[in-house]
Structure formats: C-alpha cells, structure tokens
Design an enzyme around this catalytic site. Structure first.
Site, PDB file in Angstrom:
ATOM      1  N   SER A   1       0.839  -1.206   0.000  1.00 61.62           N
ATOM      2  CA  SER A   1       0.000   0.000   0.000  1.00 61.62           C
ATOM      3  C   SER A   1       0.870   1.249   0.000  1.00 61.62           C
ATOM      4  O   SER A   1       0.660   2.178  -0.795  1.00 61.62           O
ATOM      5  CB  SER A   1      -0.910  -0.018   1.221  1.00 61.62           C
ATOM      6  OG  SER A   1      -0.145   0.093   2.417  1.00 61.62           O
ATOM      7  N   ASP A   2       1.870   1.275   0.877  1.00 65.06           N
ATOM      8  CA  ASP A   2       2.628   2.524   1.018  1.00 65.06           C
ATOM      9  C   ASP A   2       3.645   2.732  -0.097  1.00 65.06           C
ATOM     10  O   ASP A   2       3.909   3.876  -0.486  1.00 65.06           O
ATOM     11  CB  ASP A   2       3.270   2.663   2.410  1.00 65.06           C
ATOM     12  CG  ASP A   2       4.170   1.514   2.782  1.00 65.06           C
ATOM     13  OD1 ASP A   2       4.185   0.498   2.067  1.00 65.06           O
ATOM     14  OD2 ASP A   2       4.861   1.622   3.808  1.00 65.06           O
ATOM     15  N   CYS A   3       4.194   1.659  -0.652  1.00 60.91           N
ATOM     16  CA  CYS A   3       5.086   1.848  -1.805  1.00 60.91           C
ATOM     17  C   CYS A   3       4.277   2.353  -2.987  1.00 60.91           C
ATOM     18  O   CYS A   3       4.744   3.201  -3.758  1.00 60.91           O
ATOM     19  CB  CYS A   3       5.808   0.541  -2.143  1.00 60.91           C
ATOM     20  SG  CYS A   3       6.939   0.022  -0.833  1.00 60.91           S
TER      21      CYS A   3
END
Ligand code: LAN
Length: 657
Positions: free
Chosen positions: A383-385
C-alpha cells in the site's frame, strides 16, 4: 546559520544526485538480519549448489564481522546473542570451510554450548537444522500441509496469514510433510558432535520441541499454540497418506506459482531459499531448482567488507520515491530536471501493469497499478510503496517527454482504495484477513506480529497523502470514495496516537518515525496545525529532544514499545522529527533551529551524513539497514526547515502540501 543550512542542503543534494544510478534509481545495501546468509549457505550445502570461491570468502568475512565480542551472533547485526542465528551462522561457517578450531567458530561454539546448545534455537533455526540433518524431525513441531486443503472459511486458513508468514510456512509445510533431509556425511556428523552437549544419539529430541534459550524467547509460546501443537503432533501420528499426498501437491502448486510469477525471486529471501529446497527435494537437478538458485542471486550484496544477502530484491522504488521528493523539496522542479526526469522514468517503468493470473486461487490481492518496495520483478505491491510511487510520479508529472497515461494513475488510486481495512487504516500488502487471535498461534518465537496483516500508521499516512493528491489531479472523479477513505484513515490515525502524543512506528525505529507519518497523515487529511493531535505530537517531540539538538532511539524502543531516549542523536531520526515539526508550522521555533544545527554539524562535508545505527525494523525485533535514509532524509528535513525560514531562494519550493 542560514548560510550553513543552505550549504548543507546544496552539498546534500549534490551527494544525493551523485548516487543516482544509470537506471535513474537509488538503491542501497539492505542488510541487518543475521539469518539470511546462513539460510542461503545451508540451502547451497543441502542442494549441493556450488558457491563461487570469492562469495564464500566474502560470506565468511561478513559472518566474522557480525560476531559479538562474546562469540555470539545477534538476530540482527547490532543485537545481542541469539541462539537461532548463532547456531545457523556456526553451521554456515563450517560449511564455508572454517575448521572446528577456527578462532571465530570456536568462540561461537563456546557461546552456543554455554547458552543452552542448539536445542535452544528458535523454531526457524531448528527447522533449518532438521533439513540439514542436524536434528531429527521429531525434534520440531509439525508444519501441517493439510491446512492448505481447508476451505478458506476456516478462520486459520493459511490464505488469511500475513503474506510473508504464508509464503515462508508454505515451503516449510512441503519440506516437513516430506521430511526432507540431506544425507548424512562427514561434515554433518562432525557438526552434530559440536552443537550439543551430549552425543547426538543420546538426546531425547522429542522432549525438546519446546525448549528455547531465554535469548530466543522474545515471543513465548502461548497456551493456544501449545494446544495447537499438541493437536498437530497427534494428527501426524494418525494422518492419511492419500490426504497428505494431496496436501503436498496443493502446497507445491502454490510454490510453483510464486516462483513463476516472480521469476524465481519470490516475495523475500527466506521463502526464496526454502522454495529452492522444495524443488531440490522434489526433483533434484531440475530446471526449477537451477532457476531458484539463480533467482537467489538477486539478493546477494557484494561489499568490500563482506558478502551478504539483502532483505529484499532491491530498495529501488522506495529509495527513488523519497530521494526524488527530497530533491524536489530542496530545489524545486527546475533544480535538477534531468535527475528528476530519470527518477520519474524509473518509477513509471516499475509500476506493475497487470494482475497475476488466477490471483484469488493463490490468495493474492490485486497488483495492477501498484508499486513494490524493490522493483517490478518482485511483483508484490504494498500500500505505502504504491502511495509513495504514485505521489512521486504525480509530483514529477511533466518531467518526462511523454505524459503518464491517466489510466496508470487511476489504477494506482483504485488499488490504494482497495487496500483499506475496515478499521480505516492500511496494512502492508493486503487487507487484514484473519482475527487478531491468530497472533496467539505465532510459532516463530523471535518475530512479533507476523501472523496477520495489521493497519499501520505509516501505511495509512502514505495512502491518505496519496489519495489527497489524487483528488487534486482528478477533481470530481473519485471525490466520494476518497473523502470516505480519508475520513476513515484520519479516524484510524487519531485512534493510533498514544496518550503522550506520539505514534509507534513499525517499520522504522521507532516513535520519531511513527510520529513523522502520523503528523503528515493528519495534516494531509485536513487536520489543522493547531489541532490538539498535532500540538500533542509536537509536544512529544519537543519534550524528548536531546541536549545535542537531535533525537535518538534504539531498537529497544520497538521491543519495549516505549520511549527510551538515546544519545547521541542520529541524523535520520532527527530528520523525521524535524520534518514533522516543520510541517506542523514549528520550523521557526528554537527547537527546530537546534535540530537543523545538529543536522548541519553532523554532515561530513561533501561525503554526506555518516553511517549510524540501523533505523529500519520489522516485526519489532529485527533491525534492517536503509542505507540511503541518511542521504535523503536530512536533505528533505533541512529543505522543509529552510523553506519555512526563508533561508534560500530555492529551498523549500516543493514542500507545499
Ligand atoms: C519490508 C521492506 C519494506 C517495508 C516498508 C514498505 C518500508 C513498510 O512501510 C511496509 C513493510 C515492508 C514492505 C516490509 C515488510 C517486512 C519485510 C518484507 C521488510 C522489512 C523487508 C524484509 C522483511 C521480511 C519479512 C524479511 C523476512 C523475514 C520474515 C519474518 C518472513
């Protein structure tokens, strides 16, 4: 002072720019965990895969350099002695050619024997020893392959686990189910006589399944796990052969699938090693085995001080996104146009453009539109990448000769929205699929929170920031979904804030990292700078500033889950704190000024900021080295600080949010 800040930023940017590679990316050494090299060496020994001579000597050098003065090896290279890694590293040294009387080996063995012997190694260590024929299978608890045949509705179906645990216990289930074991040879017999305090034949291994050295008992066995182990052991005695055969086929199918969709790199180095062993035992010498060992080369990191394995196939997407954002904050879009254009090109090329076939059958979340931590080859977006990749490509829009198609952005937005958990937060690779109680079944003894996905402030903050950027790029298009998602995300972040105003970080050490994300996430969600949440967070940081002007935390904060100050401060942790303060509107305070001075003073001329304690962590217990953090976070922090203080004409232009 201001001149100093400007010079520090300029030098920092020059250093950063010089580290961009030919592909337009930044990538760094990613070592720290001390189980990767010995697992690789063990696999090569078991499968009789030749390790090139230079690699062998490099690995020996690496193991020696990681040895603690007491002879032990830590779970990570800065940690106190751990039996799991000490035993495996000892075995690795012996396999790599060190004799019984080699000075480091002898000292390591002394420590092992003084601290409970190999019988005290945590479960992954014993598992590897079983495949190495250094402990009989009756000495370890079962990894039951039949779990893979359960209907998904079963609350403990492996498909519900955190993907890293799932992908590691998958090949383990195959190897356990087939009792895969390398043949006895002279070296095996010799090592058997070295890692225990009694002759091998006299050890009642079955009685020691739960034996664990105190240093390896970070995550003690729970009563529920004890019960589950008892059931699994009973099942082993009664199981049907036909069902076992079916379960092994099912597990093997998942192994093959993971290998094929990742080009034999796999999600991480641990399952990559174990999958290679599965192929070896299933069909020795087969093409898949050969390709698996080739795939492992992606993890090898050759450095002057030794050869080790990185914790991921690369750090390129993550590092490139942050490096570019730092340069943009420091110089604006015109400062280093070619550098930024190449960074954008790299990120655009590494967006995942499609989903794997039969994803749901393989328990995979969608991938299309996502970014993984390393590069596209890995194929597992987080999600964060995805959020950082998206934010960066968007911020650099217009740099490349051709336009990024809208559909690429839309796919990323759709994927980010699809990752959100019902508690409003975002987890890492997938939504949370299992109950929290599954953590009570964590059999690893040394890692926390590996059983299921959890929502994290870092992932939530990054996704909220990305979604708000998406709103400005596509006004009106996703407004309803984004508003709803951001509101829920802000709710999660508020609930995750601790009474002292901080947030606990899970992937960086520790409260400075979490608090940076918490503050930026809430501000992005529209919470004003003077809201109580932001004030409390700033208060937490200011109260805990070291007399040297910076912030310092050790990995003990992650283990103990509370703030214990450490001196001297580090540049990376100070940067996180200063980035939070600057966005919170506090760049003009004396505290921010002292932080900036600390960063300026720590810079080592043109060489940039020096290497310090590792600032990355996973599963609360393992440190991991994000080597580029020291190159971009101080630049970014100083740029935000300077932008707010009008230090230079260029600094701070890209930091609006
Ligand atoms: C990583 C690396 C990247 C990291 C971030 C993107 C920085 C984070 O924000 C989310 C979690 C993630 C993706 C992450 C999770 C755990 C990983 C994959 C690692 C720390 C790299 C190595 C680690 C992996 C679990 C190591 C193998 C050990 C096991 C216990 C399976």
């Amino acid at each position: 002072m201001s001149n100093n800040v400007k010079t520090a930023i300029d030098r920092g940017v020059a250093n950063l720019v010089s580290r961009q590679d030919a592909e337009g990316a930044w990538r760094g050494e990613y070592g720290g965990p001390m189980f990767l090299v010995p697992m690789y060496v063990a696999a090569c020994c078991i499968a009789d895969a030749k390790i090139p001579e230079a690699r062998k000597t490099g690995m020996v050098r690496y193991l020696r350099s990681a040895q603690n003065p007491d002879g032990s090896i830590g779970l990570h290279s800065e940690g106190p002695g751990c039996m799991f890694t000490s035993v495996l590293c000892y075995v690795a040294l012996r396999i790599l050619g060190a004799g019984r009387d080699d000075a480091s080996a002898a000292k390591m063995r002394r420590w092992i024997l003084d601290n409970g012997t190999a019988l005290g190694a945590a479960s992954w260590g014993k598992f590897m020893l079983a495949v190495l024929n250094l402990i009989p299978y009756e000495g370890i608890h079962p990894v039951t392959p039949e779990l893979w045949l359960l209907p998904y509705a079963a609350p403990f179906h492996p498909g519900r686990l955190w993907c890293h645990a799932r992908q590691v216990y998958l090949p383990m289930a195959y190897l356990y189910g087939t009792r895969a074991q390398m043949p006895k040879n002279d070296l095996v017999l010799a090592i058997r006589a070295e890692i225990y305090d009694r002759p091998y034949e006299q050890i009642p291994f079955a009685e020691h399944r739960d034996t664990v050295a105190p240093c390896d008992n970070l995550q003690p066995v729970t009563p529920l796990l004890r019960l589950a182990n008892r059931v699994a052991n009973l099942y082993e005695r009664l199981h049907s052969r036909a069902l076992r055969a079916r379960a092994l086929e099912e597990a093997f199918g998942h192994v093959e699938f993971e290998d094929s969709v990742t080009g034999y790199i796999d999600i991480g180095p641990v399952n990559s090693v174990l999958n290679a062993l599965v192929h070896h035992f299933r069909n020795p010498g087969c093409e898949a085995e050969r390709r698996s060992f080739e795939g492992l080369d992606a993890y090898i990191c050759d450095r002057p001080d030794g050869v080790m394995l990185n914790g991921y196939n690369s750090t390129a997407v993550w590092d490139t996104a942050f490096a570019a954002q730092a340069i943009l904050a420091a110089c604006g879009a015109d400062g280093h146009r070619d550098v930024l254009a190449r960074a954008q090109g790299f990120l655009r090329d590494n967006q995942i453009r499609g989903d794997v076939p039969e994803g749901p059958r393989r328990y995979r979340h969608a991938q299309k539109g996502g970014w993984s931590f390393g590069n596209r080859d890995n194929g597992w977006p987080t999600s964060d990448c995805t959020a950082e990749g998206f934010k960066t490509v968007l911020a650099l829009e217009g740099m490349a000769a051709d336009r990024t198609p809208d559909s690429n952005f839309e796919d990323a937005i759709g994927l980010i929205l699809s990752f959100q958990n019902s508690d409003g937060g975002w987890a890492t690779y997938e939504k949370t699929r299992g109950g929290r109680w599954l953590e009570l079944l964590n059999p690893s003894q040394v890692f926390s929170n590996i059983m299921i996905e959890h929502s994290y402030v870092e992932c939530t903050s990054a996704c909220v920031q990305a979604l708000l950027k998406a709103r400005t790029r596509f006004p009106g298009r996703f407004d309803r979904e984004i508003d709803r998602a951001v509101r829920a995300g802000a709710g999660f972040m508020k609930r995750a804030q601790r009474a002292d105003g901080s947030w606990e970080g899970s992937w960086g050490v520790c409260f400075t990292y979490g608090t940076w994300f918490g503050v930026w996430g809430l501000l992005a969600a529209g919470i004003p700078q003077n809201a109580p949440e932001i004030r409390r967070a700033a208060g937490f940081l200011m109260q805990n500033q070291n007399p040297d002007g910076g912030w310092g935390e050790s990995y003990v904060n992650c283990l103990k889950r509370r703030w214990i100050p450490r001196q001297p401060s580090t540049a990376v942790q100070t940067s996180w704190a200063l980035m939070a303060l600057a966005r919170a509107g506090l760049a003009g305070t004396a505290q921010a000024r002292r932080a900036a001075r600390f960063l300026v003073d720590r810079q080592d001329g043109k060489a940039g900021w020096p290497r310090e304690s590792m600032a990355g962590v996973f599963n609360r217990t393992v440190l991991i080295n994000y080597d580029n953090y020291r190159h971009y976070f101080p630049v970014w922090a100083l740029a935000l600080y300077a932008g707010r203080n009008g230090v230079s004409e260029t600094a701070g232009r890209g930091d609006d949010s």
